[in-house]
Design a protein around this motif. Structure first.
Motif, PDB file in Angstrom:
ATOM      1  N   PHE A  47      29.206 -51.451 -35.313  1.00  0.00           N
ATOM      2  CA  PHE A  47      30.517 -51.835 -35.834  1.00  0.00           C
ATOM      3  C   PHE A  47      31.328 -50.597 -36.209  1.00  0.00           C
ATOM      4  N   GLY A  48      30.662 -49.637 -36.859  1.00  0.00           N
ATOM      5  CA  GLY A  48      31.361 -48.419 -37.270  1.00  0.00           C
ATOM      6  C   GLY A  48      31.851 -47.600 -36.096  1.00  0.00           C
ATOM      7  N   LEU A  49      31.040 -47.527 -35.032  1.00  0.00           N
ATOM      8  CA  LEU A  49      31.459 -46.779 -33.848  1.00  0.00           C
ATOM      9  C   LEU A  49      32.634 -47.468 -33.160  1.00  0.00           C
ATOM     10  N   ARG A  50      32.601 -48.790 -33.079  1.00  0.00           N
ATOM     11  CA  ARG A  50      33.743 -49.504 -32.497  1.00  0.00           C
ATOM     12  C   ARG A  50      35.003 -49.239 -33.305  1.00  0.00           C
ATOM     13  N   ASP A  51      34.855 -49.294 -34.628  1.00  0.00           N
ATOM     14  CA  ASP A  51      36.011 -49.067 -35.498  1.00  0.00           C
ATOM     15  C   ASP A  51      36.606 -47.684 -35.246  1.00  0.00           C
ATOM     16  N   ALA A  52      35.734 -46.675 -35.109  1.00  0.00           N
ATOM     17  CA  ALA A  52      36.204 -45.313 -34.855  1.00  0.00           C
ATOM     18  C   ALA A  52      36.855 -45.204 -33.476  1.00  0.00           C
ATOM     19  N   MET A  53      36.341 -45.953 -32.497  1.00  0.00           N
ATOM     20  CA  MET A  53      36.923 -45.939 -31.162  1.00  0.00           C
ATOM     21  C   MET A  53      38.309 -46.572 -31.162  1.00  0.00           C
ATOM     22  N   PHE A  54      38.468 -47.644 -31.918  1.00  0.00           N
ATOM     23  CA  PHE A  54      39.796 -48.249 -32.029  1.00  0.00           C
ATOM     24  C   PHE A  54      40.779 -47.276 -32.676  1.00  0.00           C
ATOM     25  N   GLU A  55      40.329 -46.505 -33.630  1.00  0.00           N
ATOM     26  CA  GLU A  55      41.211 -45.509 -34.241  1.00  0.00           C
ATOM     27  C   GLU A  55      41.690 -44.503 -33.204  1.00  0.00           C
ATOM     28  N   LYS A  56      40.834 -44.169 -32.245  1.00  0.00           N
ATOM     29  CA  LYS A  56      41.249 -43.275 -31.161  1.00  0.00           C
ATOM     30  C   LYS A  56      42.331 -43.935 -30.304  1.00  0.00           C
ATOM     31  N   ALA A  57      42.201 -45.244 -30.080  1.00  0.00           N
ATOM     32  CA  ALA A  57      43.229 -45.965 -29.321  1.00  0.00           C
ATOM     33  C   ALA A  57      44.558 -45.957 -30.066  1.00  0.00           C
ATOM     34  N   PHE A  58      44.494 -46.132 -31.390  1.00  0.00           N
ATOM     35  CA  PHE A  58      45.726 -46.094 -32.184  1.00  0.00           C
ATOM     36  C   PHE A  58      46.333 -44.693 -32.168  1.00  0.00           C
ATOM     37  N   GLY A  59      45.467 -43.670 -32.184  1.00  0.00           N
ATOM     38  CA  GLY A  59      45.967 -42.301 -32.099  1.00  0.00           C
ATOM     39  C   GLY A  59      46.670 -42.044 -30.780  1.00  0.00           C
ATOM     40  N   LEU A  60      46.121 -42.590 -29.698  1.00  0.00           N
ATOM     41  CA  LEU A  60      46.765 -42.449 -28.388  1.00  0.00           C
ATOM     42  C   LEU A  60      48.119 -43.157 -28.390  1.00  0.00           C
ATOM     43  N   LYS A  61      48.176 -44.333 -29.005  1.00  0.00           N
ATOM     44  CA  LYS A  61      49.450 -45.058 -29.080  1.00  0.00           C
ATOM     45  C   LYS A  61      50.482 -44.242 -29.864  1.00  0.00           C
ATOM     46  N   ARG A  62      50.084 -43.595 -30.945  1.00  0.00           N
ATOM     47  CA  ARG A  62      51.024 -42.773 -31.712  1.00  0.00           C
ATOM     48  C   ARG A  62      51.537 -41.614 -30.863  1.00  0.00           C
ATOM     49  N   THR A  63      50.650 -41.014 -30.076  1.00  0.00           N
ATOM     50  CA  THR A  63      51.060 -39.924 -29.191  1.00  0.00           C
ATOM     51  C   THR A  63      52.064 -40.422 -28.158  1.00  0.00           C
ATOM     52  N   LEU A  64      51.794 -41.582 -27.568  1.00  0.00           N
ATOM     53  CA  LEU A  64      52.712 -42.153 -26.583  1.00  0.00           C
ATOM     54  C   LEU A  64      54.062 -42.476 -27.215  1.00  0.00           C
ATOM     55  N   ASP A  65      54.032 -42.960 -28.464  1.00  0.00           N
ATOM     56  CA  ASP A  65      55.289 -43.237 -29.165  1.00  0.00           C
ATOM     57  C   ASP A  65      56.119 -41.963 -29.310  1.00  0.00           C
ATOM     58  N   GLY A  66      55.452 -40.863 -29.651  1.00  0.00           N
ATOM     59  CA  GLY A  66      56.163 -39.602 -29.817  1.00  0.00           C
ATOM     60  C   GLY A  66      56.786 -39.120 -28.521  1.00  0.00           C
ATOM     61  N   VAL A  67      56.041 -39.229 -27.431  1.00  0.00           N
ATOM     62  CA  VAL A  67      56.563 -38.809 -26.126  1.00  0.00           C
ATOM     63  C   VAL A  67      57.733 -39.697 -25.724  1.00  0.00           C
ATOM     64  N   SER A  68      57.578 -41.010 -25.908  1.00  0.00           N
ATOM     65  CA  SER A  68      58.645 -41.943 -25.531  1.00  0.00           C
ATOM     66  C   SER A  68      59.914 -41.692 -26.336  1.00  0.00           C
ATOM     67  N   ASP A  69      59.739 -41.448 -27.638  1.00  0.00           N
ATOM     68  CA  ASP A  69      60.901 -41.176 -28.486  1.00  0.00           C
ATOM     69  C   ASP A  69      61.657 -39.940 -28.016  1.00  0.00           C
ATOM     70  N   SER A  70      60.916 -38.911 -27.625  1.00  0.00           N
ATOM     71  CA  SER A  70      61.559 -37.671 -27.183  1.00  0.00           C
ATOM     72  C   SER A  70      62.327 -37.861 -25.886  1.00  0.00           C
ATOM     73  N   LEU A  71      61.921 -38.860 -25.092  1.00  0.00           N
ATOM     74  CA  LEU A  71      62.583 -39.134 -23.816  1.00  0.00           C
ATOM     75  C   LEU A  71      63.614 -40.256 -23.927  1.00  0.00           C
ATOM     76  N   GLY A  72      63.715 -40.834 -25.122  1.00  0.00           N
ATOM     77  CA  GLY A  72      64.642 -41.937 -25.302  1.00  0.00           C
ATOM     78  C   GLY A  72      64.206 -43.198 -24.594  1.00  0.00           C
ATOM     79  N   GLN A  73      62.889 -43.403 -24.472  1.00  0.00           N
ATOM     80  CA  GLN A  73      62.354 -44.568 -23.776  1.00  0.00           C
ATOM     81  C   GLN A  73      61.494 -45.389 -24.729  1.00  0.00           C
ATOM     82  N   GLU A  74      61.224 -46.622 -24.340  1.00  0.00           N
ATOM     83  CA  GLU A  74      60.305 -47.450 -25.120  1.00  0.00           C
ATOM     84  C   GLU A  74      58.876 -47.213 -24.646  1.00  0.00           C
ATOM     85  N   THR A  75      57.941 -47.320 -25.568  1.00  0.00           N
ATOM     86  CA  THR A  75      56.534 -47.140 -25.215  1.00  0.00           C
ATOM     87  C   THR A  75      56.010 -48.392 -24.531  1.00  0.00           C
ATOM     88  N   ARG A  76      55.316 -48.188 -23.424  1.00  0.00           N
ATOM     89  CA  ARG A  76      54.618 -49.282 -22.750  1.00  0.00           C
ATOM     90  C   ARG A  76      53.154 -48.874 -22.658  1.00  0.00           C
TER      91      ARG A  76
END
Length: 255
Positions: A131-160
């Protein structure tokens, strides 16, 4: 840009065996080819012969596969004509050589926009460690989403963004305790966490995606999911479902 995406965990997919299992690679490849996905991921690949068999049987696709000391790999197929590339995401291994990396397929649409699709096969077991490893893996997915949000914002696009695969949401069992977490509770918790990142879990055509057979003490469970950003649209699979679950779940009598 319309895409058909398939994700399938073929348990201990070695390409070896006798009897009906000797034809397993052919049957799986023929089924996938019949579904005609634009992009697909096959998980738990344990032999190079599986890769070779798919390349031989599906020449209209470009293939990639994860690599590393882990036993199980993820095979990616991308239909020719689609502009996309795969990036292996080792951070999902959580410094554990035996765990599976993520496979991130980034698709470029004709208008130049991008759609990252993350295929994951997360840690199983309802133990506190699993359970703990899954939880940590999901945090990595959320971190990737935050990175994508930053890139999209800089380009004036929505994150998909899409996350799909065997996420092994089987909850957590604690010995000598009444504080167990059911699989349904783990899923509900994930729904709330993904919602904070503008993502939703897509409704499926069948409630459960895993069945270990009638002789197993492990009941059918809801382990495989698709989470996607709210702005993406998906075809209706009937009765409001946005993900079609195939295989045993479609049979009237499962043994």
């Amino acid at each position: 840009m319309d895409l058909k995406i398939l994700s399938w965990n073929v348990e201990h997919f070695t390409g070896k065996g006798t009897g009906s299992r000797s034809e397993r690679v052919r049957r799986v490849a023929e089924y996938v080819a019949g579904e005609a996905p634009d992009i697909f991921a096959i998980m738990e690949v344990e032999s190079g012969r599986v890769f070779e068999a798919f390349v031989t049987r599906m020449p209209e696709y470009v293939f990639a596969i994860t690599e590393g000391p882990q036993t199980q790999e993820t095979l990616i197929g991308i239909r020719q004509g689609i502009t996309a590339f795969m990036t292996q995401k080792n951070e999902f291994k959580r410094n554990n050589p035996g765990l599976r990396p993520g496979a991130l397929v980034t698709v470029t649409a004709p208008d130049g926009s991008h759609l990252p699709i993350l295929f994951n096969h997360l840690k199983s077991l309802p133990s506190p460690e699993g359970f703990g490893l899954r939880d940590a893996m999901f945090e990595k997915a959320f971190g990737l989403k935050r990175t994508l949000d930053g890139v999209s914002d800089s380009l004036g696009q929505e994150t998909r963004f899409i996350l799909a695969g065997d996420l092994n949401t089987m909850g957590m069992n604690l010995k000598d305790s009444d504080q167990d977490i059911a699989g349904t509770e783990e899923i509900e918790r994930l729904d709330r966490r993904f919602a904070r990142y503008g993502m939703v879990r897509l409704p499926k055509s069948h409630a459960t995606t895993f069945n270990n057979g009638s002789t197993s003490s492990y009941a059918p469970a809801d382990l495989d999911h698709v989470f996607a950003t709210e702005t993406l649209t998906f075809a209706d699979q009937g009765q409001g479902a946005r993900v079609h679950v195939g295989g045993w779940a479609t049979l009237a009598d499962v043994t």
